[in-house]
Enzyme design. Structure first.
Site, PDB file in Angstrom:
ATOM      1  N   LYS A  88      50.739  29.603  20.354  1.00  0.00           N
ATOM      2  CA  LYS A  88      50.403  28.381  21.318  1.00  0.00           C
ATOM      3  C   LYS A  88      50.605  27.582  20.211  1.00  0.00           C
ATOM      4  CE  LYS A  88      46.236  26.619  23.313  1.00  0.00           C
ATOM      5  NZ  LYS A  88      44.532  26.551  23.247  1.00  0.00           N
TER       6      LYS A  88
ATOM      7  N   SER B 209      43.591  25.596  27.977  1.00  0.00           N
ATOM      8  CA  SER B 209      44.706  24.943  27.305  1.00  0.00           C
ATOM      9  C   SER B 209      46.112  26.075  27.551  1.00  0.00           C
ATOM     10  CB  SER B 209      44.107  24.214  26.663  1.00  0.00           C
ATOM     11  OG  SER B 209      43.355  24.812  25.893  1.00  0.00           O
TER      12      SER B 209
ATOM     13  N   SER C 149      39.957  28.893  27.189  1.00  0.00           N
ATOM     14  CA  SER C 149      41.525  28.694  26.824  1.00  0.00           C
ATOM     15  C   SER C 149      42.399  29.676  26.429  1.00  0.00           C
ATOM     16  CB  SER C 149      41.784  27.154  25.501  1.00  0.00           C
ATOM     17  OG  SER C 149      41.490  26.428  26.464  1.00  0.00           O
TER      18      SER C 149
END
Ligand SMILES: [Zn+2]
Lengths: 500, 504
Positions: free
Chosen positions: A80, A155, A179
């Site tokens: 990420k 997210s 997330s």
């Protein structure tokens, strides 16, 4: 070895150990897959082809050399874009950090490199991890491989989508209010938010320091556990890191035995707002657990309905301070520095230009909530709710070993559907937020498709602090039953992506 | 733009001053408060930095335990209570020298609170002890430093551009804040100075800081307000920043008393503001108004764990505190058999530690005092540095003393040796040799010089012979001059009387 991209990480390691395939071949297969499908999926913001292949070649050499290697050595991964990675761009999905190359590695990244895990690239995310759909990325949304017109969650939509699209067998996410888990739920993958303090936050660009936690993502429970054990553990660079042995998550994932366990269904995390097809799959899972010999009871967590409100005071407050450092002075974007303006003007223009609307919204909310005269009514009150929610969990865990709920109230919604309505977007995290407020571990794993839209549904499992192993034990038991019921993994039911 | 001032005595006759002092002390830890970077002063800009103290995205603070220990020891030395549980807080404001745009500090949970410091001042009625109440001592991190380039003044106005040096960012600071100091009357300036001086002495004794005001490792803000009578409620205060010498502390208080008094008497109100102190002109000028005070949006620092010093640890630190400076002064005054005034002189010259070190190394207390409060203090004062910065050790002073008692040096020559030491010309013996400073002990050249002096002034011979021995002074003086001070004056006198057949 024709279908390397659909293999489990644990099987890939066995194949490498047996000399059937090399890490370079595995890594190249995934890079080829990225080249083929990521134009449609957009899971990656940056692809690290050379770096990944170099790391793979190094692991292959070590393996050939007979060196002892980590349990996931040679299996590549999507990272990420919120984790600082030396020499690799780190943007957090924001224009503010476009072009920034960190001079240091996050502790988790160091652990990944040390474990011989090639990093395929940096995955897309809502800007500074603010969002539940990845639509708030300044670099465009990620598309859900189950239906490219739908969101992959957020997210960490890039990390979930890269797994669902077979662009990577493993991914790292971060979870502040869901997330990791909500993206896992809507893409039919597995994601774990570890106990707060279980994994180092050093080098993870902070959204809300007291809520953020990095965690593992994969397409099955065991792979997730293997990755969990690679990244977890005490880090003196993170003062909130817990100095205790990492729970035996891999052992638990191999065990998968719920006989005699007490499992609680949270009354407040069902009913209104939860899609019928989601509720159906959840109810079936309860029956499944009972069939496996677990005792399932309903428990009440009366303060959970206040969690979302408390969360949207604590998170903006902390993020308004955490994001103050993005001022154009030392790194990242700088706007308006034409020699005629004051430093304050340049800071102000930089922030106005560099942050997207959701980020600005939360900075404004947090700045307001912390202001003199409002602090007690907002931030102070929210902290009290937080304590009450932790007490709800304590009482529940006095009765049961783990709690369960649907991970997200709905399956993946359409891109654009909720952009105009922040509150309905926020409601997506209603079930995932409580564990962040209490610092507890939570997992999402796929439990089937909703009948009305044929999209994946996730189950959330929650456990007491530092009892992350219980998540894997329960998750593995459910997964084993569902695999035999379905005759294969859930993703076998997913549509094939064009270009593949 | 100089502001109107009222004469100090007149101001004090009409108003009652209330003081407040905020002192920032840079701790002398090897590493910064939240990272492993060096704290050494004077390095090349931005060479002592890392992701943490640069506030790079993702970096997190890790607390320096020695910093906490120093804070507790300071709290204990200032008679404070030590918190059983406290936290850091973020103080949010934007400024380019602050990497994170918040300062990690403490807000409503300081590590030490409710203390006091007794200070001695001279009053018209003799020496008096004054108790300064201390509200709190808390931990925080220092900011970087802005350097404004291209302007004439080094200030931001008129500068072409600014550079930032983050070497100082993250150095541990302790902020020590007094409560309103009431009841000083006209001695407010003296109390302020004595407080900072005593604080410096305590901090130096604890070994937690080098407390160099000129390098900014001890920085003082002076708050002052006036009220009509001691019974009136507190007036509006001004905060004067950058008061960075003991003398300036005293002057800044005096200046603000005179300025406030003039304004109040003229019917003007005092603006709550920060003011900048100008060392050169001895005045303060208006800075930022605090009436639209900045909202720092404090909240507990989520990246650091609460601090809960165990009582055992606190008691252990208390038991190992150095001797209280006031107690020590009393002890040394007795041991050296000196007066309170002489002790005061040692304090004022800032040389008590140096004298004590010299004495414990075997030097005679009187001789040590003579050197440190005399010649060395004079030279240091002349150069605007601290005595210890002259780099003259007690080993060298002892050697000079030995040469004097052997008769190999006289006082005048000894001062020249000292000049040589300060100039770095080597040790005492090599300076004596190098500069040719030995006392002329051979009588031959002295007798020649005496004869020359007598020849030049024949009348003096008769005067001395007639019994007016005081007239010998002019001859001795002439001889000393002729030998460029290298003669032993007592020997010259002896030889002169021998020569003239006069007995003393
Ligand atoms: Zn540093």
């Amino acid at each position: 070895m024709s279908d390397l991209i659909r293999m489990n990480a644990s099987d890939l390691v066995e194949a490498m150990n047996a000399g059937q395939v090399s890490s370079v071949e595995i890594t190249q297969a995934h890079l080829d897959r990225i080249a083929a499908v990521d134009g449609d999926v957009h899971a990656f913001l940056h692809v690290n082809s050379k770096g990944a292949l170099d790391a793979a070649a190094a692991v292959d050499a070590q393996r050939a050399d007979g060196q002892s290697l980590s349990a996931l050595a040679g299996v590549p991964l999507g990272l990420k874009d919120i984790l600082a990675s030396k020499g690799l761009p780190t943007t957090c999905g924001s224009k503010m950090l476009e072009g920034w190359i960190p001079p240091y590695d996050a502790t988790v990244v160091t652990k990944l490199r040390d474990a011989g895990i090639p990093i395929l690239g940096k995955t897309n995310m809502d800007e500074f991890a603010m969002g539940s759909s990845t639509e708030h990325s300044a670099y465009g949304p990620t598309h859900n491989p189950w239906d490219l017109e739908r969101i992959p969650g957020g997210s960490g939509g890039g990390s979930s989508a890269c797994l669902a699209a077979f662009e990577a067998p493993l991914a790292i996410g971060s979870d502040t209010g869901g997330s990791i888990r909500q993206p896992a739920a809507v893409t039919g993958t597995v994601g774990v938010k570890p106990t707060y303090g279980g994994v180092s936050r050093y080098g993870v660009v902070a959204l809300a320091s007291s809520l953020d936690q990095v965690g593992p993502c994969a397409r099955n429970v065991l792979d997730t556990a293997l990755l969990h054990s690679v990244i977890a553990g005490h880090d003196p660079r993170d003062s909130t890191s817990i100095n205790k042995p990492v729970p035996d998550v891999v052992g638990a994932a191999r065990r998968g035995d719920v006989k005699g366990m007490k499992i609680g269904v949270v009354r407040e995390l069902s009913g209104e707002g939860f899609q019928a097809g989601v509720q159906t799959r959840f109810d079936e899972t309860v029956t499944l657990l009972e069939g496996l010999g677990a005792e399932v009871i309903e428990v009440s967590c009366p303060n959970f309905p206040h969690a979302l409100a408390a969360y949207y005071l604590i998170l903006p407050s902390e993020c308004s301070s955490n994001l103050a450092k993005f001022d154009g002075i030392r790194f990242g974007l700088r706007v308006g520095d034409d020699g005629s303006k004051s430093v304050e003007q340049v800071m102000s223009e930089t922030r106005a230009a560099g942050f997207g609307p959701e980020v600005i919204r939360r900075i404004m909310l947090g700045t307001y909530a912390l202001s003199a005269g409002y602090y007690d009514a907002y931030y102070g009150q929210a902290q009290k709710i937080r304590t009450l929610i932790a007490q709800d969990f304590d009482k529940a865990f006095a009765q049961v070993d783990v709690l369960i709920s649907p991970t997200a109230p709905t399956t993946a919604f359409k891109i654009g559907e909720k952009m105009a309505d922040p509150v309905s977007m926020y409601l997506n995290d209603v079930a995932t937020i409580p564990v962040n407020l209490a610092g507890l571990p939570g997992m999402s794993l796929p439990i089937g498709l909703a009948t009305e839209d044929n999209l994946p549904v996730g189950l959330q499992i929650m456990a007491p602090a530092m009892a992350d192993d219980r998540l894997y034990n329960v998750g593995a038991a459910i997964e084993r039953e569902l695999l035999s019921k379905w005759g294969g993994p859930i993703w076998a039911q997913a549509p094939e992506l064009a270009g593949a | 733009m100089a502001e109107a001032l009222m004469k100090y005595d007149e101001a004090i006759a009409n108003f009652d001053p209330v003081l407040g002092l905020e002192v920032h002390v840079e701790l002398g830890t090897n590493t910064k408060m939240f990272c492993g970077c060096s704290t050494v002063f004077g390095a090349e800009p931005n060479t002592q930095v890392c992701p943490v103290c640069l506030g790079l995205p993702g970096a997190l603070p890790a607390l320096n335990r020695i910093g906490v220990e120093s804070a507790i020891r300071i709290g204990l030395a200032l008679n404070c209570e030590i918190a059983t549980w406290c936290r850091f807080a973020r103080k949010n404001y934007f400024y380019p020298d602050m990497p994170k745009n918040f300062q990690t500090s403490q807000y409503d949970e300081p590590i030490a609170f409710e203390g006091y410091l007794d200070v001695d001042i001279d009053t018209d009625e003799g020496p008096k002890t004054f108790r300064v109440p201390i509200e709190r001592a808390h931990m925080e991190e220092d900011t970087g430093k802005n350097l404004h380039m291209g302007g004439a003044t080094g200030r931001i106005h008129g500068a072409d551009y600014s550079l930032v040096d983050y070497n100082r960012a993250g150095i541990p600071l302790i902020e020590i804040v007094t409560k309103p100091v009431e009841g000083t009357g006209k001695y407010a300036p003296e109390v302020a100075k004595a407080y900072v001086s005593a604080l410096r002495e305590i901090l130096r004794g604890l070994g937690v800081s080098d407390v160099k005001m000129e390098q900014g490792s001890l920085r003082c803000d002076v708050n002052l307000s006036l009220r009509e009578t001691p019974e009136s409620k507190l007036g509006t205060r001004s905060e004067t920043k950058n008061v960075n010498s003991l003398r300036s502390v005293e002057r800044a208080v005096r200046y603000e008393v005179m300025r406030h008094a003039a304004r109040l008497t003229a019917g003007e109100r005092i603006v709550q503001e920060t003011r900048h102190w100008h060392e050169d002109t001895g005045i303060s000028t208006s800075g930022r108004s605090k009436e639209d005070a900045e909202d720092y949006r404090y909240f507990p620092e989520p990246d650091l764990m609460p601090i809960a010093p165990s009582r055992e640890w606190v008691e252990e630190l208390r038991a190992n505190l150095p001797e209280n400076p006031a107690v020590r002064r009393t002890r040394l005054t007795a041991a050296w058999n000196i007066s309170d005034l002489e002790m005061q002189n040692l304090m004022n010259a800032g040389v008590l530690e140096l004298v004590e070190a010299a004495v414990s190394a075997g030097m005679n207390p009187d001789a040590a005092r003579k050197w440190y409060t005399g010649e060395l203090a004079r030279v240091a004062n002349e150069r605007g540095v601290e005595v210890e910065e002259l780099g003259v050790t007690h080993v060298e002073l002892s050697r000079i003393e030995a040469l004097i008692s052997e008769g190999a040096l006289n006082d005048k020559l000894a001062r020249q040796v000292l000049d040589g030491l300060i100039a770095g010309e080597g040790d005492v013996d090599s300076i004596v040799a190098g500069r040719g400073l030995a006392v002329v002990s051979d009588d031959g050249p002295l007798i020649e010089a005496i004869d020359a002096a007598l020849a030049a002034d024949p009348a003096v011979v008769e005067t001395i012979k007639s019994g007016k021995l005081a007239a010998a002074g002019s001859v001795v003086g002439a001889v000393m001059k002729a030998t460029r001070g290298q003669a032993d004056a007592a020997r010259v006198r002896e030889l002169l009387f021998e020569r003239l057949g006069v007995s003393e």
